[in-house]
Design a protein around this motif. Structure first.
Motif, PDB file in Angstrom:
ATOM      1  N   SER A   1      -8.312 -26.831  39.996  1.00 58.19           N
ATOM      2  CA  SER A   1      -8.091 -28.254  40.264  1.00 58.19           C
ATOM      3  C   SER A   1      -8.795 -28.682  41.553  1.00 58.19           C
ATOM      4  CB  SER A   1      -6.605 -28.579  40.306  1.00 58.19           C
ATOM      5  OG  SER A   1      -6.039 -28.048  41.464  1.00 58.19           O
ATOM      6  N   ASP A   2      -8.966 -27.763  42.506  1.00 59.20           N
ATOM      7  CA  ASP A   2      -9.731 -28.078  43.710  1.00 59.20           C
ATOM      8  C   ASP A   2     -11.192 -28.339  43.361  1.00 59.20           C
ATOM      9  OD1 ASP A   2      -7.500 -27.787  45.196  1.00 59.20           O
ATOM     10  OD2 ASP A   2      -8.156 -26.018  46.319  1.00 59.20           O
TER      11      ASP A   2
ATOM     12  N   THR B   1       2.153 -14.010  39.061  1.00 57.65           N
ATOM     13  CA  THR B   1       2.345 -15.465  39.049  1.00 57.65           C
ATOM     14  C   THR B   1       1.513 -16.126  40.146  1.00 57.65           C
ATOM     15  OG1 THR B   1       4.624 -14.878  38.540  1.00 57.65           O
ATOM     16  CG2 THR B   1       4.134 -17.223  38.818  1.00 57.65           C
ATOM     17  N   ILE B   2       1.558 -15.537  41.360  1.00 59.84           N
ATOM     18  CA  ILE B   2       0.787 -16.105  42.464  1.00 59.84           C
ATOM     19  C   ILE B   2      -0.690 -16.164  42.092  1.00 59.84           C
ATOM     20  CG2 ILE B   2      -0.088 -15.675  44.793  1.00 59.84           C
ATOM     21  CD1 ILE B   2       2.539 -15.034  45.754  1.00 59.84           C
TER      22      ILE B   2
ATOM     23  N   ARG C   1      -6.170 -31.526  56.636  1.00 58.36           N
ATOM     24  CA  ARG C   1      -6.480 -30.107  56.872  1.00 58.36           C
ATOM     25  C   ARG C   1      -7.028 -29.939  58.273  1.00 58.36           C
ATOM     26  NH1 ARG C   1      -9.865 -27.321  52.250  1.00 58.36           N
ATOM     27  NH2 ARG C   1     -10.955 -29.309  52.150  1.00 58.36           N
TER      28      ARG C   1
ATOM     29  N   LYS D   1      -5.391 -21.529  39.101  1.00 57.98           N
ATOM     30  CA  LYS D   1      -5.119 -22.910  38.686  1.00 57.98           C
ATOM     31  C   LYS D   1      -5.458 -23.862  39.846  1.00 57.98           C
ATOM     32  CE  LYS D   1      -3.352 -25.357  35.487  1.00 57.98           C
ATOM     33  NZ  LYS D   1      -4.227 -25.884  34.516  1.00 57.98           N
ATOM     34  N   MET D   2      -5.065 -23.448  41.049  1.00 61.20           N
ATOM     35  CA  MET D   2      -5.339 -24.266  42.233  1.00 61.20           C
ATOM     36  C   MET D   2      -6.844 -24.409  42.443  1.00 61.20           C
ATOM     37  SD  MET D   2      -4.407 -23.278  46.150  1.00 61.20           S
ATOM     38  CE  MET D   2      -5.943 -22.518  46.649  1.00 61.20           C
TER      39      MET D   2
ATOM     40  N   ILE E   1       3.690 -11.440  41.910  1.00 67.97           N
ATOM     41  CA  ILE E   1       2.314 -11.431  42.404  1.00 67.97           C
ATOM     42  C   ILE E   1       1.359 -11.894  41.302  1.00 67.97           C
ATOM     43  CG2 ILE E   1       0.446  -9.897  43.129  1.00 67.97           C
ATOM     44  CD1 ILE E   1       2.349  -8.623  45.034  1.00 67.97           C
TER      45      ILE E   1
ATOM     46  N   ILE F   1       6.606 -18.864  45.985  1.00 66.24           N
ATOM     47  CA  ILE F   1       6.704 -17.570  45.300  1.00 66.24           C
ATOM     48  C   ILE F   1       6.663 -16.440  46.334  1.00 66.24           C
ATOM     49  CG2 ILE F   1       5.749 -16.108  43.494  1.00 66.24           C
ATOM     50  CD1 ILE F   1       4.418 -18.692  42.393  1.00 66.24           C
TER      51      ILE F   1
ATOM     52  N   LYS G   1     -11.982 -31.682  42.085  1.00 62.09           N
ATOM     53  CA  LYS G   1     -12.016 -32.761  43.072  1.00 62.09           C
ATOM     54  C   LYS G   1     -13.022 -32.471  44.174  1.00 62.09           C
ATOM     55  CE  LYS G   1      -7.881 -34.950  41.957  1.00 62.09           C
ATOM     56  NZ  LYS G   1      -6.531 -34.363  41.853  1.00 62.09           N
TER      57      LYS G   1
ATOM     58  N   VAL H   1      -1.322 -18.972  39.618  1.00 57.73           N
ATOM     59  CA  VAL H   1      -1.243 -20.272  40.291  1.00 57.73           C
ATOM     60  C   VAL H   1      -2.466 -20.468  41.180  1.00 57.73           C
ATOM     61  CG1 VAL H   1       0.076 -21.683  41.910  1.00 57.73           C
ATOM     62  CG2 VAL H   1       1.270 -20.292  40.246  1.00 57.73           C
ATOM     63  N   TYR H   2      -2.896 -19.389  41.833  1.00 58.61           N
ATOM     64  CA  TYR H   2      -4.063 -19.490  42.708  1.00 58.61           C
ATOM     65  C   TYR H   2      -5.302 -19.929  41.922  1.00 58.61           C
ATOM     66  CZ  TYR H   2      -7.848 -18.211  45.838  1.00 58.61           C
ATOM     67  OH  TYR H   2      -8.966 -18.254  46.609  1.00 58.61           O
TER      68      TYR H   2
ATOM     69  N   ALA I   1       3.504 -24.127  45.898  1.00 60.28           N
ATOM     70  CA  ALA I   1       4.039 -23.193  44.901  1.00 60.28           C
ATOM     71  C   ALA I   1       3.764 -21.754  45.313  1.00 60.28           C
ATOM     72  CB  ALA I   1       3.442 -23.478  43.529  1.00 60.28           C
ATOM     73  N   ILE I   2       2.544 -21.506  45.816  1.00 63.39           N
ATOM     74  CA  ILE I   2       2.223 -20.143  46.245  1.00 63.39           C
ATOM     75  C   ILE I   2       3.144 -19.724  47.389  1.00 63.39           C
ATOM     76  CG2 ILE I   2       0.447 -18.714  47.315  1.00 63.39           C
ATOM     77  CD1 ILE I   2      -1.604 -20.305  45.649  1.00 63.39           C
TER      78      ILE I   2
ATOM     79  N   ILE J   1     -13.016 -29.989  46.439  1.00 56.97           N
ATOM     80  CA  ILE J   1     -12.427 -29.591  47.722  1.00 56.97           C
ATOM     81  C   ILE J   1     -12.955 -28.209  48.125  1.00 56.97           C
ATOM     82  CG2 ILE J   1     -10.273 -28.949  48.863  1.00 56.97           C
ATOM     83  CD1 ILE J   1      -8.932 -31.041  47.029  1.00 56.97           C
TER      84      ILE J   1
ATOM     85  N   ILE K   1       9.468 -13.462  47.013  1.00 58.40           N
ATOM     86  CA  ILE K   1       9.257 -12.011  47.161  1.00 58.40           C
ATOM     87  C   ILE K   1       9.994 -11.521  48.408  1.00 58.40           C
ATOM     88  CG2 ILE K   1       7.559 -10.189  47.561  1.00 58.40           C
ATOM     89  CD1 ILE K   1       5.577 -11.775  45.910  1.00 58.40           C
TER      90      ILE K   1
ATOM     91  N   PHE L   1       0.091 -26.908  44.410  1.00 62.54           N
ATOM     92  CA  PHE L   1      -0.217 -25.508  44.088  1.00 62.54           C
ATOM     93  C   PHE L   1      -0.056 -24.627  45.330  1.00 62.54           C
ATOM     94  CE2 PHE L   1      -2.792 -27.094  40.359  1.00 62.54           C
ATOM     95  CZ  PHE L   1      -1.952 -26.543  39.417  1.00 62.54           C
ATOM     96  N   ARG L   2      -0.495 -25.150  46.479  1.00 61.05           N
ATOM     97  CA  ARG L   2      -0.333 -24.363  47.715  1.00 61.05           C
ATOM     98  C   ARG L   2       1.148 -24.169  48.041  1.00 61.05           C
ATOM     99  NH1 ARG L   2      -4.985 -26.799  47.499  1.00 61.05           N
ATOM    100  NH2 ARG L   2      -6.806 -26.051  48.634  1.00 61.05           N
TER     101      ARG L   2
ATOM    102  N   GLU M   1     -12.036 -32.568  54.530  1.00 59.22           N
ATOM    103  CA  GLU M   1     -11.423 -33.544  53.640  1.00 59.22           C
ATOM    104  C   GLU M   1      -9.925 -33.272  53.495  1.00 59.22           C
ATOM    105  OE1 GLU M   1     -12.883 -35.585  50.501  1.00 59.22           O
ATOM    106  OE2 GLU M   1     -13.793 -36.145  52.426  1.00 59.22           O
TER     107      GLU M   1
ATOM    108  N   PRO N   1      -2.415 -32.670  42.186  1.00 59.64           N
ATOM    109  CA  PRO N   1      -1.669 -31.414  42.070  1.00 59.64           C
ATOM    110  C   PRO N   1      -2.104 -30.386  43.109  1.00 59.64           C
ATOM    111  CG  PRO N   1      -3.492 -31.391  40.541  1.00 59.64           C
ATOM    112  CD  PRO N   1      -3.619 -32.665  41.317  1.00 59.64           C
ATOM    113  N   ASN N   2      -3.163 -30.695  43.884  1.00 64.85           N
ATOM    114  CA  ASN N   2      -3.784 -29.642  44.699  1.00 64.85           C
ATOM    115  C   ASN N   2      -2.847 -29.049  45.747  1.00 64.85           C
ATOM    116  OD1 ASN N   2      -5.551 -31.881  43.757  1.00 64.85           O
ATOM    117  ND2 ASN N   2      -7.118 -30.326  44.122  1.00 64.85           N
TER     118      ASN N   2
END
Ligand code: HEM
Ligand code: FES
Lengths: 147, 52, 361
Positions: free
Chosen positions: B46-47, B35-36, C38, B42-43, B33, C250, B50, B39-40, C246-247, B52, C254, C243-244, C233, C239-240
């Motif tokens: 990066s969003d 890690t999630i 999306r 980080k996401m 969790i 993970i 751009k 990563v979240y 990857a989540i 988003i 679990i 990441f999703r 959009e 990488p966007n």
């Protein structure tokens, strides 16, 4: 035909010949691989008759599964003392059947086929009766042979 | 040889008891969790870059 | 003047060193160019990636199991017991392999239905669909061949039945049965053959097909269902979107660990080819539809025997599945084909009813 056309058709011919030739050459390789993978028949050597059990081992009204070559066979001793041998392999998809002494049927637990004491398929998806085998009793030894 | 192998195969009761397993599960879930979450974020970063 | 710590220098110079040699930038630009749309169904785009994730878990745990597993009738069941009882974390590795297999098959099936209902198979993605159907056959093949390996009673009879079914296929039937079994009966030869299929042949084929599937996905990008106006959009894959993914991976991990630790996989008694099939014997859930169909079809209809009928029906269903993009003419012209949606709904109902009947009766 212009010189250019000739050039094109020569090239076409060459590539078709090459593709065709390669496809033909691959066929024997495929054949060899399939032959290699197919089991040889000699290894499944089958005996025509075999001693499988002693008569004394059988109980009246219950079935015993014995090995005949690589096949499972049900031996059944009736109340009159007669011994019968039926293939125990369900004719549907090959599970080993179970003898239910209270109902006097062979029941297959896989998809519910049932066979009577003669081996006849009486219900369920099984398409054929259980295969019968010949029984000989010599000095208390049960010998089974293919019919 | 066959006998010793099958005896050998059954000597220990291999699967740990439910308490140990649940503890392990809690630890693993905690690690994952976190890690999630990382990563979240980080996401999101990066969003945002751009738009988003 | 800003003083940068030396490890940052080192990181930067290694990045440059690697980039100069591998030239990854074009690849990364390509991945960033792929856009993931999306809209209200985009959740379902995660499932292809999840199937890939479970496939990777299978490869890793499968290699670990291979270190101890031994494929002969005298040692198979024992070697699995050794893995479960003696090897450190062996019980966990075995549970991971088994649960991840089930989850992989489940996600592949969900992925198939989601792309079916979104009609993602329409032009130009026909071959993505066709390769996807092959992947479904391949993962079912993994399930079937892996099932025999512990050599326990249920596995033995399940394999007996499964390898008997092709026999009634016209012309090729006998041949296929002998090829699969390596003889007339399920024995050492059959175990070795299914083992070779499970650990070498199927993985290599699957890897190639997965690669093909993924390259096409890169080439064509992700499809948008017919009639959906993408409101927001789209997201660049790299990488966007990654990441999703990857989540989701993970989260899947679990779930996987939860299943393994709460319901570790057990091992049944060693198979005895000369004992009656046990009461209540049933195949894995993904073969229950086929199993129930075999049970309800009567021994013969109009003189044709039941397995031939079931084989023909399975053949037709498989061909329909493979050919869907070619048959669905409306979707090809970007029109919503509700007939195909209904076929999908009926198929789901049939599967649900068959599985419930298999459990209840
Ligand atoms: C080992 C099994 C499989 C793996 C690893 C896999 C992997 C993937 C991945 C990563 C994607 C892109 C993400 C997505 O849209 O979900 C994808 C897309 C797709 N897959 Fe699969 N897949 C598998 C099996 C299948 C099956 C069984 C089918 C259907 C018969 C299928 C049909 C498709 C289609 C049509 C797309 C394009 C979806 C779109 O563009 O919207 N795949 N697959
Ligand atoms: S194998 Fe006996 S009923 Fe199917």
């Amino acid at each position: 035909m212009t010189a250019q056309d000739k050039e094109i058709s020569r090239r076409n011919f060459l590539s078709q010949a090459l593709t065709g030739w390669i496809s033909i050459s691959v066929l024997p390789v495929l054949y060899g691989m399939v032959e290699y993978a197919l089991p040889s028949k000699i290894r499944d050597r089958i005996l025509e008759s075999m001693h499988v059990a002693k008569e004394a081992d059988l109980l009246v009204g219950s079935a015993k599964i014995v090995k005949f070559n690589k096949q499972a066979i049900a031996l059944l001793k009736s109340e009159q003392g007669q011994v019968r041998a039926l293939s125990a392999v369900c004719t549907h998809l090959g599970c080993i059947v179970q003898y239910q002494s209270d109902r006097k049927v062979f029941h297959c637990n896989c998809h519910g086929s049932e066979f009577d004491l003669e081996g006849r398929n009486i219900s369920g998806p099984a398409p054929r009766p259980l295969q019968p085998f010949k029984v000989d009793i010599k000095e208390g030894d049960i010998i089974i042979s293919r019919i | 040889m066959r006998d010793t192998l099958s005896q050998h195969a059954n000597t220990f009761a291999g699967i740990p008891d439910i308490g140990t397993r649940i503890t392990l599960f809690v630890v693993i879930t905690f690690m994952l969790i976190v890690t999630i979450l990382l990563v979240y974020f980080k996401m999101r970063e990066s969003d945002d870059k751009k738009g988003i | 003047m800003i003083i940068r710590p030396s490890w940052l220098h080192f990181r930067e110079s290694s990045r440059v060193w690697i980039e100069d040699r591998l030239r990854l930038k074009p690849l990364i630009d390509l991945l960033a160019k792929k856009l993931v749309p999306r809209h209200k169904y985009s959740f379902w785009y995660l499932f292809g990636g999840l199937a890939l994730f479970f496939f990777i878990v299978q490869i890793v745990t499968g290699i670990l199991l291979l270190l101890y597993y031994s494929p002969t009738p005298n040692t198979a069941n024992e070697s699995v017991r050794v893995i479960v009882n003696q090897v450190s974390f062996g019980w966990l590795v075995r549970s991971l392999h088994s649960w991840s297999a089930n989850l992989m098959i489940a996600t592949v099936i969900l992925h198939l239905f989601s792309t079916y209902f979104m009609k993602a198979y329409r032009k130009p993605r026909e071959l993505m669909w066709v390769s996807g159907v092959f992947l479904l056959f391949l993962v079912l093949g993994f399930g079937f061949t892996g099932y025999l390996l512990p050599w326990d009673t249920t596995a033995y009879f399940a394999t007996q039945i499964g390898t008997e079914i092709p026999r009634s296929i016209p012309v090729l039937g006998e041949f296929i049965v002998r090829l699969l079994r390596g003889g007339e009966f399920i024995d050492e030869e059959s175990l070795k053959r299914l083992f070779a299929l499970h650990v070498v042949i199927l993985p290599l084929i699957t890897l190639a097909v997965v690669l093909f599937h993924l390259i096409l996905n890169q080439v064509h990008g992700t499809s948008i269902p017919i009639g959906i106006r993408s409101l927001r959009e789209p997201i660049p894959f790299f990488p966007n979107y990654l990441f999703r993914d990857a989540i989701a991976w993970i989260a899947a991990l679990i779930l996987l660990f939860g299943l393994c630790l709460i319901f570790p996989v057990q091992i049944g008694p060693k198979a005895d080819p000369f004992a009656s099939a046990p009461v209540g014997i049933k195949p894995e859930w993904y073969f229950l539809t086929l199993y129930q169909t075999l049970r309800i079809v009567p021994a013969a209809i109009l003189g044709v025997n039941s397995e031939t009928i079931v084989n023909v029906c399975v053949g037709i269903a498989g061909a329909f599945l493979l050919m869907t993009p070619m048959i669905d003419r409306k979707a090809r012209m970007e029109q919503y084909s509700s007939g195909f949606t209904w076929i999908g709904v009926v198929a789901i109902f049939y599967v649900i009813i068959a599985i419930s009947l298999a459990y209840l009766t």
